[in-house]
Structures are given as structure tokens and as C-alpha cells.
Scaffold this motif. Structure first.
Motif: not given
Length: 482
Positions: A262-271, A278-285
Motif C-alpha cells: 500500500l505504501g508503494e502505491v501511495i508513493r508512486h501512483i498520483p492521487d 492508522q497504519a496496519f501490517a495488512w489490509h483487506v479490500l
């Protein structure tokens, strides 16, 4: 161009006109490279038939002259499955001109689509009659029906609707001798022996060239709810999945994402931004839908599910999309993961499946084994936890020369990961197919009975080995491209 290829090209041009053949190197060039840019082939011509009858005639001529053919649709294969061999011995047979919707029958819940119909076009046609085709993936704007069927494509709705194999009700295909198999009738009962339709689905064009398919469509979504959930581990995500399965059949998608991905998406994908504070080790959609009258309200389904999981400490936090725009923003994160992973640096990528109950241990324990075995690497696993399929990437150590690292380490990493997958009772290819990327590993890992059966079927149906050479399973003396 070999003499045999020249005779084939001349015959096709004479019978079907200039539009059916291209020998222009500039026009051919984009179709010689796979989607990932990893495999580059050679082909002196592209043949572009405009009907099933033309495909059959071309295949018969190819059999007569002994010219191999590589079927190709949108060229979106992730494993080099539609890339011709590098030695130029094969011609590309493009199905892109086979782009008609032959029948749209909402009462019967089916569409008959030719092989070159693009997935987005299929979605639009179903929507026009109040239905939907319940398979979606990032390449919807270029992937074609023929390729989706030939690779038994998956996507984000497999949890409820299954892979392409479950959505294909019948197939029309040209066999290696030029005969046409017509299975489009979509009979509910047909006990005439081997199911040729299902044999062709997932065969990657090695047994027949799919020219059309009868596909299942379902009522359009009347309402949907999309949630983003933070959890401490894949084990907690699996517990949430089990609760969802017990609570309602409305849950259609269940995707897991590592916090650092998720951090890489926020870093590389605009908007893009994290849906949770809160930060989590894992996420579910997670997505729940309602279609027909009387279906459970998906918003209430997710509210009840997540409230109970939060109260029991299964999840750490959750948010439900408050609008369709926010729901699309959640899904944009998921669909951007591969792009963000590519932008973050070189990685060895695997599309694997293990039994769903075993997947959390694989994502944690086996991932740690990989990182210990190859110091400095970092694993990233994301995808379809609900059906036991994740995309398992092994990132290069920081600061290395990417191409050199890949050349030196990729083979060993892939073999090690695949050994772990097999030990867990899984498959080295969950939804992308074997193509040429995995053909040697499939031969190495077996089981021997499967390899023997694949080779026997290939030899029986395509004795000249003219259809998509070098893909799916190696023949005697054939080696996978590096």
C-alpha cells in the motif's frame, strides 16, 4: 521468410485479400514483445482472418505447408504465452478482426462473442441489457475473449463466480487439421464423451484456436458496498473471510494487500492515499453486492460483518466507502499494485495458489524463508485471498543493478518459491497460465502423470506441433526460452 512461409502468405493474400496479411516490420514489431517486455520473438508476417471460415482455411494451409502458428489476441499475456519463438519459424495468427457479438440473450443469460471481442466491449454489451459479465481485470481495455478463455483467466470476482472456465458455456474453435469444433450450443446436458470445450479452455492455443465462445452473464449489480479493513496478519484476514462466507453469499471480492505494498502505491501512483488513518501490517479490500430483488442489502451485510469482527478483535479498523467515487478509489489502489511494484524496482514475480487454509502461513512463514534464503530481498504478496491465489513478488535488494540481479538470481528464486508452493500442495500458476515463462518449471515439478497426459493430448490433437510452439508443455527436444 522461409519458402513454406512465403507460400502460405501468398495463398492467404490471394484468397482473402491484402487486409488478411501484414509483412510490414514496423506494423509487426509491437506484437513481437510480451506485455511485461520480458520476451521478444520474431515473425515475418501476421495473418489476420476475418471469420471462422478464414481461420479454418489458413490453419489447413499451415498444416499443408508445415508452418507453425501463434494465436494472439490482445497480447496481454503475463507469461509470454502469445509471443512467437525467437527463431522466426512461426507466423502470428491474430484474432483481432474476429470482433463481433453474435448474440446477446438476456433471457438465457448468455452472450456469444467472437475471440477478438475486447473485455470492456463485453462488459458494455452486457450492461446494455441489464446484465454483467462477472470477470474483471486490469487489462479489460485490451484483453480479448479468445485469450481470456485460452488462459482460463481469473480476476477479482473468482470468489463468487469462478474463473473463465466456469463462465464459458461453449466454444467454437479451429483444430490443427483445419476442422471446426462447434460447441456454442451451451447444452446443459451432453454426455458424448470428453468435454472438448473445457479441454480447449486453458490450453493456451496449443490444441485449437478459439474463434468464439458462449459466455454466461448475470443480472447487473443493483447496489454494492466496498470496505477497506486493517488487520494484523493474513491469519486475521482469513478469519474475516470465513465469517463473511458464513454470513452471506453477497461477498463477491476479498483482496489482501500488505502494508508496505500500500505504501508503494501511495508513493508512486498520483492521487492515492490510505483509506485508514492508522497504519496496519495488512489490509483487506472487500466488496458485497446485491443484484436480484430480495437480495441482502450489501451495506448492511458489510456493516454487520465488520462490526462483529471489530468487537471480537479480529480486525483493527475499517471504513465503508461513502460514495461510488470512494469505492472506485479503494479499487484503484488494488488495481495499481502491479504498476506500483514495477515502479519500486526489479522483482521476480510469481502467480501462485495454495489451499486457502494454508495461504496465511505461506504469506508469513514461507515468505520469511525466501527472505532468509536470499538476503536483502523483500517479499510482497497481494491478491485474491478468497480463492487461495496471490501474486508473490520477491523484490531485489536496495541498490543492486536490476538487470544483472535478475539475470543472476531470478532462476534460483523462482525454483525456491515454486518448491515451497508444491510442498504446500499448491500450483505454480493460478491464473496467468504457463506460457513460455513457466514451461521448464512445470516439466521439472510435474507431477509426472500430468506432464505425460499433457504431452499425449498435444501429440494426439496437434501431431505436427504447429500450434503455439514452446508454450504450456515442452515437447521432446524443446526447451523454454530463458
Amino acid at each position: 521468410m522461409t519458402p513454406q512461409q512465403s507460400r502460405l502468405v501468398a495463398a492467404v493474400r490471394s484468397r482473402f485479400g491484402a487486409r488478411s496479411v501484414s509483412t510490414d516490420p514496423d506494423a509487426i514489431a509491437p506484437w513481437l514483445v510480451d506485455w511485461r517486455g520480458r520476451y521478444r520473438g520474431a515473425a515475418p508476417a501476421i495473418l489476420s482472418p476475418g471469420s471462422t471460415e478464414e481461420v479454418a482455411a489458413i490453419v489447413a494451409l499451415a498444416a499443408e505447408y508445415g508452418v507453425p502458428l501463434v494465436p494472439q489476441g490482445g497480447n496481454t499475456s503475463m507469461v509470454g504465452g502469445a509471443t512467437p519463438p525467437a527463431d522466426g519459424r512461426a507466423l502470428i495468427l491474430s484474432t483481432r478482426r474476429l470482433n463481433r457479438l453474435r448474440r446477446v440473450a438476456q433471457d438465457d443469460g448468455l452472450i456469444v462473442a467472437e475471440a477478438g471481442v475486447i473485455l470492456q466491449t463485453l462488459h458494455d454489451a452486457a450492461a446494455a441489457v441489464g446484465h454483467r459479465f462477472p470477470l474483471d481485470l486490469g487489462a479489460r481495455g485490451s484483453a480479448t475473449v479468445g485469450g481470456l478463455a485460452s488462459t482460463n483467466a481469473g480476476g477479482v470476482q473468482v470468489l463468487r463466480w469462478g474463473t473463465m472456465r466456469a463462465l464459458v458455456l461453449g466454444v467454437e474453435a479451429v483444430l490443427p487439421d483445419g476442422q471446426v469444433h462447434d460447441g456454442l450450443a451451451a447444452l446443459k446436458k451432453d454426455n458424448r464423451g470428453y468435454d472438448l470445450d473445457q479441454l480447449l479452455v486453458g490450453a493456451e492455443g496449443t490444441l485449437g484456436i478459439i474463434t468464439a465462445a458462449t459466455l454466461r452473464i448475470v443480472p447487473a449489480v443493483r447496489a454494492r458496498a466496498v470496505g477497506w479493513v486493517g488487520v494484523d496478519s493474513p491469519h486475521a484476514a482469513l478469519e474475516l473471510l470465513r465469517r463473511a462466507e458464513r454470513a452471506s453469499g453477497a461477498v463477491e471480492s476479498f483482496e489482501i494487500v500488505a502494508g508496505h505494498s500500500l505504501g508503494e502505491v501511495i508513493r508512486h501512483i498520483p492521487d492515492t492515499r490510505s483509506p485508514l488513518a492508522q497504519a496496519f501490517a495488512w489490509h483487506v479490500l472487500i466488496e458485497a453486492v446485491a443484484a436480484g430483488e430480495g437480495a441482502d442489502d450489501p451495506q448492511r451485510v458489510l456493516e454487520d460483518l465488520l462490526a462483529g469482527a471489530l468487537a471480537d478483535g479480529v480486525i483493527g479498523d475499517a471504513v465503508l466507502a461513502a460514495s461510488e467515487a470512494q469505492a472506485k478509489a479503494f479499487w484503484r489502489i488494488r488495481h495499481s499494485l502491479s504498476e506500483a511494484e514495477r515502479a519500486s524496482g526489479p522483482a521476480v514475480q510469481h502467480d501462485i495458489s495454495v489451499p486457502v487454509a494454508r495461504m496465511p502461513d505461506f504469506m508469513v512463514d514461507d515468505a520469511a524463508r525466501v527472505e532468509r534464503r536470499f538476503p536483502g530481498t523483500r517479499t510482497a504478496a497481494f491478491g485474491h485471498l478468497g480463492d487461495g491465489n496471490v501474486h508473490f513478488h520477491v523484490r531485489a535488494p536496495a541498490g543492486v543493478d536490476g538487470p544483472a540481479w535478475y539475470a543472476e538470481e531470478a532462476g534460483a528464486i523462482t525454483a525456491y518459491v515454486n518448491d515451497l508452493v508444491v510442498a504446500a500442495g499448491g500450483s505454480i500458476s493460478a491464473e496467468h497460465g504457463i506460457g513460455q515463462m513457466k514451461v521448464a518449471e512445470l516439466a521439472r515439478l510435474g507431477p509426472a502423470s500430468r506432464i505425460a497426459a499433457l504431452r499425449a493430448i498435444k501429440a494426439a490433437i496437434d501431431p505436427q506441433a504447429l500450434f503455439n510452439p514452446g508454450k504450456l508443455v515442452p515437447l521432446a527436444g524443446e526447451e523454454a526460452q530463458p
